[in-house]
Design a protein around this motif. Structure first.
Motif, PDB file in Angstrom:
ATOM      1  N   VAL A  55     -35.959  -8.156   1.687  1.00 46.18           N
ATOM      2  CA  VAL A  55     -36.211  -6.816   1.150  1.00 46.18           C
ATOM      3  C   VAL A  55     -34.915  -6.311   0.545  1.00 46.18           C
ATOM      4  O   VAL A  55     -33.838  -6.487   1.122  1.00 46.18           O
ATOM      5  CB  VAL A  55     -36.688  -5.853   2.259  1.00 46.18           C
ATOM      6  CG1 VAL A  55     -36.903  -4.449   1.699  1.00 46.18           C
ATOM      7  CG2 VAL A  55     -37.963  -6.370   2.901  1.00 46.18           C
ATOM      8  N   VAL A  56     -35.013  -5.701  -0.641  1.00 44.14           N
ATOM      9  CA  VAL A  56     -33.819  -5.156  -1.296  1.00 44.14           C
ATOM     10  C   VAL A  56     -33.113  -4.195  -0.352  1.00 44.14           C
ATOM     11  O   VAL A  56     -33.753  -3.347   0.287  1.00 44.14           O
ATOM     12  CB  VAL A  56     -34.207  -4.444  -2.610  1.00 44.14           C
ATOM     13  CG1 VAL A  56     -32.999  -3.744  -3.218  1.00 44.14           C
ATOM     14  CG2 VAL A  56     -34.764  -5.466  -3.603  1.00 44.14           C
ATOM     15  N   ALA A  57     -31.791  -4.341  -0.263  1.00 42.71           N
ATOM     16  CA  ALA A  57     -31.026  -3.586   0.743  1.00 42.71           C
ATOM     17  C   ALA A  57     -30.910  -2.099   0.443  1.00 42.71           C
ATOM     18  O   ALA A  57     -30.499  -1.332   1.314  1.00 42.71           O
ATOM     19  CB  ALA A  57     -29.622  -4.197   0.860  1.00 42.71           C
ATOM     20  N   GLU A  58     -31.244  -1.679  -0.770  1.00 38.39           N
ATOM     21  CA  GLU A  58     -31.105  -0.266  -1.105  1.00 38.39           C
ATOM     22  C   GLU A  58     -31.959   0.606  -0.180  1.00 38.39           C
ATOM     23  O   GLU A  58     -33.123   0.323   0.059  1.00 38.39           O
ATOM     24  CB  GLU A  58     -31.522  -0.022  -2.560  1.00 38.39           C
ATOM     25  CG  GLU A  58     -30.639  -0.748  -3.568  1.00 38.39           C
ATOM     26  CD  GLU A  58     -31.158  -0.581  -4.986  1.00 38.39           C
ATOM     27  OE1 GLU A  58     -32.110   0.187  -5.179  1.00 38.39           O
ATOM     28  OE2 GLU A  58     -30.606  -1.229  -5.895  1.00 38.39           O
ATOM     29  N   GLU A  76     -38.594  -2.304 -17.674  1.00 36.19           N
ATOM     30  CA  GLU A  76     -39.522  -3.061 -18.515  1.00 36.19           C
ATOM     31  C   GLU A  76     -40.918  -2.460 -18.515  1.00 36.19           C
ATOM     32  O   GLU A  76     -41.844  -3.038 -19.084  1.00 36.19           O
ATOM     33  CB  GLU A  76     -39.586  -4.511 -18.039  1.00 36.19           C
ATOM     34  CG  GLU A  76     -38.238  -5.231 -18.132  1.00 36.19           C
ATOM     35  CD  GLU A  76     -38.303  -6.635 -17.566  1.00 36.19           C
ATOM     36  OE1 GLU A  76     -39.357  -6.996 -16.972  1.00 36.19           O
ATOM     37  OE2 GLU A  76     -37.320  -7.383 -17.708  1.00 36.19           O
ATOM     38  N   GLY A  77     -41.075  -1.317 -17.841  1.00 35.62           N
ATOM     39  CA  GLY A  77     -42.377  -0.668 -17.803  1.00 35.62           C
ATOM     40  C   GLY A  77     -43.340  -1.276 -16.803  1.00 35.62           C
ATOM     41  O   GLY A  77     -44.555  -1.085 -16.907  1.00 35.62           O
ATOM     42  N   LYS A  78     -42.805  -1.999 -15.815  1.00 39.18           N
ATOM     43  CA  LYS A  78     -43.644  -2.639 -14.809  1.00 39.18           C
ATOM     44  C   LYS A  78     -43.344  -2.053 -13.430  1.00 39.18           C
ATOM     45  O   LYS A  78     -42.265  -1.520 -13.188  1.00 39.18           O
ATOM     46  CB  LYS A  78     -43.409  -4.152 -14.795  1.00 39.18           C
ATOM     47  CG  LYS A  78     -43.779  -4.844 -16.099  1.00 39.18           C
ATOM     48  CD  LYS A  78     -43.497  -6.332 -16.026  1.00 39.18           C
ATOM     49  CE  LYS A  78     -43.866  -7.043 -17.323  1.00 39.18           C
ATOM     50  NZ  LYS A  78     -43.585  -8.498 -17.262  1.00 39.18           N
ATOM     51  N   GLY A  79     -44.316  -2.194 -12.532  1.00 41.01           N
ATOM     52  CA  GLY A  79     -44.122  -1.706 -11.176  1.00 41.01           C
ATOM     53  C   GLY A  79     -43.263  -2.633 -10.351  1.00 41.01           C
ATOM     54  O   GLY A  79     -43.272  -3.853 -10.555  1.00 41.01           O
ATOM     55  N   GLN A  80     -42.527  -2.069  -9.404  1.00 40.68           N
ATOM     56  CA  GLN A  80     -41.717  -2.876  -8.492  1.00 40.68           C
ATOM     57  C   GLN A  80     -41.582  -2.135  -7.165  1.00 40.68           C
ATOM     58  O   GLN A  80     -41.617  -0.910  -7.121  1.00 40.68           O
ATOM     59  CB  GLN A  80     -40.339  -3.148  -9.085  1.00 40.68           C
ATOM     60  CG  GLN A  80     -39.481  -1.908  -9.291  1.00 40.68           C
ATOM     61  CD  GLN A  80     -38.111  -2.222  -9.858  1.00 40.68           C
ATOM     62  OE1 GLN A  80     -37.886  -3.300 -10.372  1.00 40.68           O
ATOM     63  NE2 GLN A  80     -37.202  -1.267  -9.762  1.00 40.68           N
ATOM     64  N   ILE A  81     -41.423  -2.934  -6.072  1.00 40.95           N
ATOM     65  CA  ILE A  81     -41.278  -2.322  -4.757  1.00 40.95           C
ATOM     66  C   ILE A  81     -39.992  -2.768  -4.061  1.00 40.95           C
ATOM     67  O   ILE A  81     -39.651  -2.233  -3.006  1.00 40.95           O
ATOM     68  CB  ILE A  81     -42.503  -2.609  -3.853  1.00 40.95           C
ATOM     69  CG1 ILE A  81     -42.655  -4.103  -3.585  1.00 40.95           C
ATOM     70  CG2 ILE A  81     -43.767  -2.038  -4.483  1.00 40.95           C
ATOM     71  CD1 ILE A  81     -43.747  -4.447  -2.576  1.00 40.95           C
ATOM     72  N   GLY A  82     -39.299  -3.762  -4.621  1.00 40.84           N
ATOM     73  CA  GLY A  82     -38.015  -4.171  -4.056  1.00 40.84           C
ATOM     74  C   GLY A  82     -38.115  -5.250  -2.995  1.00 40.84           C
ATOM     75  O   GLY A  82     -37.454  -5.144  -1.956  1.00 40.84           O
TER      76      GLY A  82
END
Length: 363
Positions: free
Chosen positions: A133-136, A204-210
């Protein structure tokens, strides 16, 4: 140990490539005065009757030296066994032999893999694995409580498995639902829960959850008993991988701006090989096959300082009936070499930065 195994694989593939040049030259009676694996300081060397063999400190490279380029050579300039004095065809055989050696070696590895280790079959299990999981702190996945090691069993009630198709289904669903609430069925250990989250909109106009996504399943190897079937299937796999590799380079050239970030340098290649070795050392066969074919395709490209560039000069010489002026050839080759060195240094720095988590400086 895994890193050393990956480096060893690359060193072997380079050895095979340079050995192709060397044997093609010596097989035709052409003088060879140096055979070196690696660059930099010499760790070991042996002086043969005609050739000096050396192992150098940096194993990610190598070269075959000819006395034509050695100002201290004892051979007279008109010696018929100097490479430069041979017909175009003889020189073309020597130059292309490295590429041919890498292709033959890749096919040989496929035969060994299919005959002794077996062909891998991936058996998918329910759920896509979240290895990281992205650490942010403010990432969507972090806020939703998703953790490394979780399994995503379903998205909005649609069950998914850990196959490549399942990963693509989940990734595409997330990317096509930016700023829309979605529901993920998460399994952690023995417990299962529903998690609602809203993918953010990226540049890029796309969804992301990290999160990163990985297959979930096991690899079962199936050996082929029939020796003729081994050679036949190895040929089919070899053709498939080669075609995909060529198509990949074609897409890189035709759509460079969007695909350039996928180009990997030696640091990233070693890191990938190390990860493969950690999971299953026998997978290094597949790693070596892919890299060997890639080395062949890269070297045959008609670019300065590569085998393909030298073959292009030979083609021009064959059509003109005489070679291009030496100044032109040297200028093109030196410029190409500087560009390749610059690209190599950039890739090493970028890939090292990515591994250290400071990739933002190279974006």
């Amino acid at each position: 140990m895994a890193v050393l195994q990956a480096i060893a694989v690359l060193a072997i593939l380079i050895l095979v490539h340079e050995l192709g040049h060397f044997l093609a030259a010596r097989g035709q009676g052409i003088h060879v005065n140096r055979f070196s694996i690696g660059f930099g300081p010499i760790l070991w060397k042996y002086k043969g009757k005609e050739t000096e063999y050396a192992l150098r400190a940096l194993p990610l490279g190598g070269f075959v030296g000819f006395p034509d380029d050695d100002p201290e050579s004892s051979y007279p300039p008109n010696d018929p066994n100097l490479l430069s004095n041979r017909p175009v065809l003889d020189r073309a055989i020597v130059i292309s032999a490295g590429v041919i050696a890498n292709l033959i070696f890749a096919y040989f590895l496929l035969v060994v893999q299919l005959g002794l280790i077996g062909t891998p079959d991936f058996i998918a299990k329910p759920g896509v694995l979240v290895p990281q999981v992205v650490a942010e702190v403010n990432s969507v996945a972090n806020q939703a409580g998703i953790q490394s090691g979780d399994l995503v069993l379903a998205v909005n009630g649609q069950k998914i498995d850990g196959s490549p198709q399942g990963i693509e289904t989940l990734r595409e669903f997330i990317q096509t639902h930016p700023q829309q609430e979605i529901s993920l069925t998460i399994q952690r250990g023995e417990s299962t829960s529903e998690t609602k989250l809203t993918p953010t909109l990226n540049a890029e106009g796309k969804g992301q959850i990290g999160v990163q996504l990985s297959p979930n399943g096991e690899v079962v190897r199936r050996k082929i008993g029939n020796i003729f079937q081994v050679f036949s299937q190895a040929a089919e796999e070899f053709q498939k991988i080669t075609i995909l590799t060529v198509q990949g380079f074609g897409q890189l050239i035709s759509n460079f701006q969007e695909t350039a970030n996928k180009v990997s340098g030696p640091v990233a290649i070693v890191a990938i090989g190390a990860d493969i070795a950690k999971s299953d050392v026998t997978n290094l066969f597949q790693f070596a096959i892919l890299i060997s074919i890639n080395l062949a395709v890269i070297n045959i490209l008609p670019l300065p300082a590569l085998d393909g560039g030298q073959l292009a000069f030979l083609l021009i010489e064959g059509l003109r009936g005489k070679p291009l002026p030496t100044k032109i050839q040297d200028g093109v080759m030196q410029t190409g070499l500087m560009l390749l060195l610059g690209l190599g240094i950039f890739l090493i720095l970028r890939d090292t930065a990515n591994l250290l988590g400071i990739e933002k400086f190279f974006q």
